[in-house]
Design a protein around this motif. Structure first.
Motif, PDB file in Angstrom:
ATOM      1  N   ASP A  98      -8.363  14.451   4.431  1.00 51.57           N
ATOM      2  CA  ASP A  98      -8.572  15.685   5.321  1.00 51.57           C
ATOM      3  C   ASP A  98      -8.622  15.169   6.908  1.00 51.57           C
ATOM      4  OD1 ASP A  98     -11.244  14.957   5.857  1.00 51.57           O
ATOM      5  OD2 ASP A  98     -11.856  16.548   4.251  1.00 51.57           O
ATOM      6  N   PRO A  99      -8.781  16.319   7.660  1.00 52.58           N
ATOM      7  CA  PRO A  99      -9.027  15.810   9.132  1.00 52.58           C
ATOM      8  C   PRO A  99     -10.325  14.962   9.565  1.00 52.58           C
ATOM      9  CG  PRO A  99      -8.128  18.179   9.117  1.00 52.58           C
ATOM     10  CD  PRO A  99      -8.623  17.711   7.696  1.00 52.58           C
ATOM     11  N   SER A 100     -11.182  15.238   8.811  1.00 45.85           N
ATOM     12  CA  SER A 100     -12.698  14.459   8.893  1.00 45.85           C
ATOM     13  C   SER A 100     -12.250  13.098   8.633  1.00 45.85           C
ATOM     14  CB  SER A 100     -13.635  15.157   8.328  1.00 45.85           C
ATOM     15  OG  SER A 100     -13.731  14.927   6.938  1.00 45.85           O
ATOM     16  N   LEU A 101     -11.555  12.784   7.442  1.00 50.93           N
ATOM     17  CA  LEU A 101     -11.211  11.233   6.960  1.00 50.93           C
ATOM     18  C   LEU A 101     -10.515  10.852   8.055  1.00 50.93           C
ATOM     19  CD1 LEU A 101     -11.597   9.121   5.014  1.00 50.93           C
ATOM     20  CD2 LEU A 101      -9.458  10.211   3.791  1.00 50.93           C
ATOM     21  N   GLU A 102      -9.329  11.435   8.652  1.00 50.79           N
ATOM     22  CA  GLU A 102      -8.504  10.898   9.546  1.00 50.79           C
ATOM     23  C   GLU A 102      -9.488  10.416  10.858  1.00 50.79           C
ATOM     24  OE1 GLU A 102      -4.843  11.761  12.729  1.00 50.79           O
ATOM     25  OE2 GLU A 102      -5.628  13.393  11.346  1.00 50.79           O
ATOM     26  N   LYS A 103     -10.322  11.226  11.179  1.00 49.02           N
ATOM     27  CA  LYS A 103     -11.291  10.935  12.045  1.00 49.02           C
ATOM     28  C   LYS A 103     -11.890   9.379  11.918  1.00 49.02           C
ATOM     29  CE  LYS A 103     -14.862  12.598  15.039  1.00 49.02           C
ATOM     30  NZ  LYS A 103     -15.872  13.845  15.466  1.00 49.02           N
ATOM     31  N   VAL A 104     -12.472   9.397  11.011  1.00 44.24           N
ATOM     32  CA  VAL A 104     -13.356   8.126  10.270  1.00 44.24           C
ATOM     33  C   VAL A 104     -12.366   7.092  10.396  1.00 44.24           C
ATOM     34  CG1 VAL A 104     -14.264   6.899   8.454  1.00 44.24           C
ATOM     35  CG2 VAL A 104     -14.918   9.166   8.950  1.00 44.24           C
ATOM     36  N   ILE A 105     -11.192   6.732  10.036  1.00 45.28           N
ATOM     37  CA  ILE A 105     -10.071   6.111  10.096  1.00 45.28           C
ATOM     38  C   ILE A 105      -9.928   5.530  11.617  1.00 45.28           C
ATOM     39  CG2 ILE A 105      -7.637   5.534   9.728  1.00 45.28           C
ATOM     40  CD1 ILE A 105      -7.849   7.217   7.207  1.00 45.28           C
ATOM     41  N   ARG A 106      -9.739   6.373  12.546  1.00 42.51           N
ATOM     42  CA  ARG A 106      -9.462   6.245  13.910  1.00 42.51           C
ATOM     43  C   ARG A 106     -10.716   5.796  14.363  1.00 42.51           C
ATOM     44  NH1 ARG A 106      -4.842   8.494  15.786  1.00 42.51           N
ATOM     45  NH2 ARG A 106      -3.713   9.880  14.615  1.00 42.51           N
ATOM     46  N   GLN A 107     -11.851   6.167  14.048  1.00 46.99           N
ATOM     47  CA  GLN A 107     -13.051   5.518  14.686  1.00 46.99           C
ATOM     48  C   GLN A 107     -13.310   4.225  14.318  1.00 46.99           C
ATOM     49  OE1 GLN A 107     -15.966   8.533  13.113  1.00 46.99           O
ATOM     50  NE2 GLN A 107     -16.205   9.390  15.226  1.00 46.99           N
ATOM     51  N   PHE A 108     -12.970   3.697  13.177  1.00 43.90           N
ATOM     52  CA  PHE A 108     -13.201   2.340  12.852  1.00 43.90           C
ATOM     53  C   PHE A 108     -11.917   1.265  12.882  1.00 43.90           C
ATOM     54  CE2 PHE A 108     -16.948   4.045  10.640  1.00 43.90           C
ATOM     55  CZ  PHE A 108     -17.722   2.966  10.528  1.00 43.90           C
ATOM     56  N   ASN A 109     -10.829   2.091  13.471  1.00 43.34           N
ATOM     57  CA  ASN A 109      -9.623   1.205  13.506  1.00 43.34           C
ATOM     58  C   ASN A 109      -9.126   0.811  12.272  1.00 43.34           C
ATOM     59  OD1 ASN A 109      -7.458   0.810  15.062  1.00 43.34           O
ATOM     60  ND2 ASN A 109      -8.425  -1.531  15.618  1.00 43.34           N
ATOM     61  N   ALA A 110      -9.210   1.476  11.123  1.00 45.36           N
ATOM     62  CA  ALA A 110      -8.894   1.214   9.863  1.00 45.36           C
ATOM     63  C   ALA A 110      -7.310   1.270   9.768  1.00 45.36           C
ATOM     64  CB  ALA A 110      -9.560   1.749   8.780  1.00 45.36           C
ATOM     65  N   HIS A 111      -6.777   0.706   8.735  1.00 47.66           N
ATOM     66  CA  HIS A 111      -5.564   1.095   8.655  1.00 47.66           C
ATOM     67  C   HIS A 111      -4.927   1.426   7.120  1.00 47.66           C
ATOM     68  CE1 HIS A 111      -4.840  -1.154  12.313  1.00 47.66           C
ATOM     69  NE2 HIS A 111      -5.504  -2.097  11.982  1.00 47.66           N
ATOM     70  N   ILE A 112      -4.075   2.608   6.976  1.00 48.67           N
ATOM     71  CA  ILE A 112      -3.623   2.585   5.817  1.00 48.67           C
ATOM     72  C   ILE A 112      -2.486   1.634   5.394  1.00 48.67           C
ATOM     73  CG2 ILE A 112      -2.326   4.299   4.402  1.00 48.67           C
ATOM     74  CD1 ILE A 112      -3.640   6.631   6.037  1.00 48.67           C
ATOM     75  N   ILE A 113      -2.587   0.895   4.178  1.00 50.97           N
ATOM     76  CA  ILE A 113      -1.788  -0.154   3.923  1.00 50.97           C
ATOM     77  C   ILE A 113      -0.797   0.222   2.736  1.00 50.97           C
ATOM     78  CG2 ILE A 113      -3.073  -1.982   5.183  1.00 50.97           C
ATOM     79  CD1 ILE A 113      -4.099  -2.856   2.438  1.00 50.97           C
ATOM     80  N   ALA A 114      -1.372   1.268   1.995  1.00 49.30           N
ATOM     81  CA  ALA A 114      -0.612   1.600   0.890  1.00 49.30           C
ATOM     82  C   ALA A 114      -0.842   3.048   0.565  1.00 49.30           C
ATOM     83  CB  ALA A 114      -0.867   1.013  -0.585  1.00 49.30           C
ATOM     84  N   ALA A 115       0.116   3.922   0.449  1.00 52.91           N
ATOM     85  CA  ALA A 115       0.219   5.623   0.121  1.00 52.91           C
ATOM     86  C   ALA A 115       0.852   5.723  -1.028  1.00 52.91           C
ATOM     87  CB  ALA A 115       0.638   6.069   1.201  1.00 52.91           C
ATOM     88  N   GLU A 116       0.220   5.733  -2.237  1.00 48.37           N
ATOM     89  CA  GLU A 116       0.695   6.210  -3.526  1.00 48.37           C
ATOM     90  C   GLU A 116       0.805   7.681  -3.755  1.00 48.37           C
ATOM     91  OE1 GLU A 116       2.206   4.029  -5.295  1.00 48.37           O
ATOM     92  OE2 GLU A 116       1.908   2.263  -3.953  1.00 48.37           O
ATOM     93  N   LYS A 117       1.240   8.081  -4.902  1.00 49.94           N
ATOM     94  CA  LYS A 117       1.204   9.532  -5.223  1.00 49.94           C
ATOM     95  C   LYS A 117      -0.278  10.146  -5.345  1.00 49.94           C
ATOM     96  CE  LYS A 117       3.159  12.937  -8.406  1.00 49.94           C
ATOM     97  NZ  LYS A 117       4.270  12.950  -9.581  1.00 49.94           N
ATOM     98  N   GLU A 118      -1.112   9.201  -5.975  1.00 48.99           N
ATOM     99  CA  GLU A 118      -2.422   9.773  -6.385  1.00 48.99           C
ATOM    100  C   GLU A 118      -3.387   9.158  -5.426  1.00 48.99           C
ATOM    101  OE1 GLU A 118      -2.972   8.784 -10.482  1.00 48.99           O
ATOM    102  OE2 GLU A 118      -1.339  10.045 -10.989  1.00 48.99           O
ATOM    103  N   PHE A 119      -3.156   8.018  -4.491  1.00 50.38           N
ATOM    104  CA  PHE A 119      -4.246   7.583  -3.685  1.00 50.38           C
ATOM    105  C   PHE A 119      -3.533   6.920  -2.448  1.00 50.38           C
ATOM    106  CE2 PHE A 119      -3.077   4.384  -6.808  1.00 50.38           C
ATOM    107  CZ  PHE A 119      -2.754   3.233  -6.040  1.00 50.38           C
ATOM    108  N   VAL A 120      -4.438   6.621  -1.492  1.00 51.84           N
ATOM    109  CA  VAL A 120      -4.124   5.320  -0.382  1.00 51.84           C
ATOM    110  C   VAL A 120      -5.146   4.535  -0.421  1.00 51.84           C
ATOM    111  CG1 VAL A 120      -3.157   7.403   1.028  1.00 51.84           C
ATOM    112  CG2 VAL A 120      -5.715   6.999   1.206  1.00 51.84           C
ATOM    113  N   VAL A 121      -4.904   3.362   0.264  1.00 49.68           N
ATOM    114  CA  VAL A 121      -5.613   2.241   0.220  1.00 49.68           C
ATOM    115  C   VAL A 121      -5.768   1.907   1.942  1.00 49.68           C
ATOM    116  CG1 VAL A 121      -5.825  -0.250  -0.197  1.00 49.68           C
ATOM    117  CG2 VAL A 121      -5.000   1.278  -1.917  1.00 49.68           C
ATOM    118  N   LEU A 122      -6.958   2.101   2.295  1.00 49.87           N
ATOM    119  CA  LEU A 122      -7.448   1.644   3.566  1.00 49.87           C
ATOM    120  C   LEU A 122      -7.870   0.246   3.668  1.00 49.87           C
ATOM    121  CD1 LEU A 122      -9.726   4.510   4.538  1.00 49.87           C
ATOM    122  CD2 LEU A 122      -7.487   4.471   4.881  1.00 49.87           C
ATOM    123  N   GLU A 123      -7.309  -0.450   4.800  1.00 49.23           N
ATOM    124  CA  GLU A 123      -7.869  -1.808   5.047  1.00 49.23           C
ATOM    125  C   GLU A 123      -8.703  -1.897   6.427  1.00 49.23           C
ATOM    126  OE1 GLU A 123      -7.782  -5.204   7.777  1.00 49.23           O
ATOM    127  OE2 GLU A 123      -6.154  -3.920   8.011  1.00 49.23           O
TER     128      GLU A 123
END
Length: 169
Positions: A98-123
């Motif tokens: 959701d938008p709040s998770l996107e904000k967290v990802i941006r704040q920490f400069n994390a990266h989505i390295i895998a996007a599957e049907k049921e989950f995403v993996v952040l690095e």
């Protein structure tokens, strides 16, 4: 007690981790993190160990490690004497995006390295305190899995295992 990084250089990688960890076990000292990899020199491996011990204990540990036949050289450093990082992976269900998770990802400069049907993996790469802080923030997002590497470190003082080897001949 202080946090130290021990850098161990070895030629023969087979069985060396067991021999090194026995030194810590016999002294009742916990290894906070351990990472093993190739070094820049062919045939020489680097083991990075993070421990929290007294100054006397660190000196004893390094002397004992250097007595192992396959160890070329071991060094110890305080945190301010090394550049270090850890990598962390966070598995989050798709329905938690959701938008709040996107904000967290941006704040920490994390990266989505895998996007599957049921989950995403952040690095996320940083110091242990940073990866832990992101872990705590992500827990309410139904975090499915978390994994953190050990410390990867390079010493700030100028030294070279190659120079040490050259001086031994």
């Amino acid at each position: 007690m202080e946090r130290y990084t021990i850098l161990v250089y070895t030629e023969n990688f087979i069985g060396i981790l067991n021999r090194i960890t026995i030194i810590f076990t016999r002294r009742g000292i916990n290894i906070n993190a351990l990472t093993a990899s190739e070094s820049r020199l062919d045939g020489i491996h680097k083991i990075t160990i993070e421990v929290t011990v007294t100054p006397e204990q660190i000196e004893q540990l390094v002397k004992q490690i250097e007595k192992i036949v396959d160890v070329i050289k071991a060094y110890f450093f305080m945190d301010d004497e090394v550049v270090y990082q850890e990598i962390a992976l966070y598995k989050i269900p798709i329905e938690s995006l959701d938008p709040s998770l996107e904000k967290v990802i941006r704040q920490f400069n994390a990266h989505i390295i895998a996007a599957e049907k049921e989950f995403v993996v952040l690095e996320f790469t940083g110091h242990k305190e940073d990866t832990q802080a992101l872990l705590e923030i992500l827990k309410p997002f139904s975090l499915l899995e978390f994994s953190r590497s050990g410390r990867v470190a390079i010493a700030k003082p100028k030294f070279s295992v190659q120079e040490f080897l050259n001086n031994q001949t």
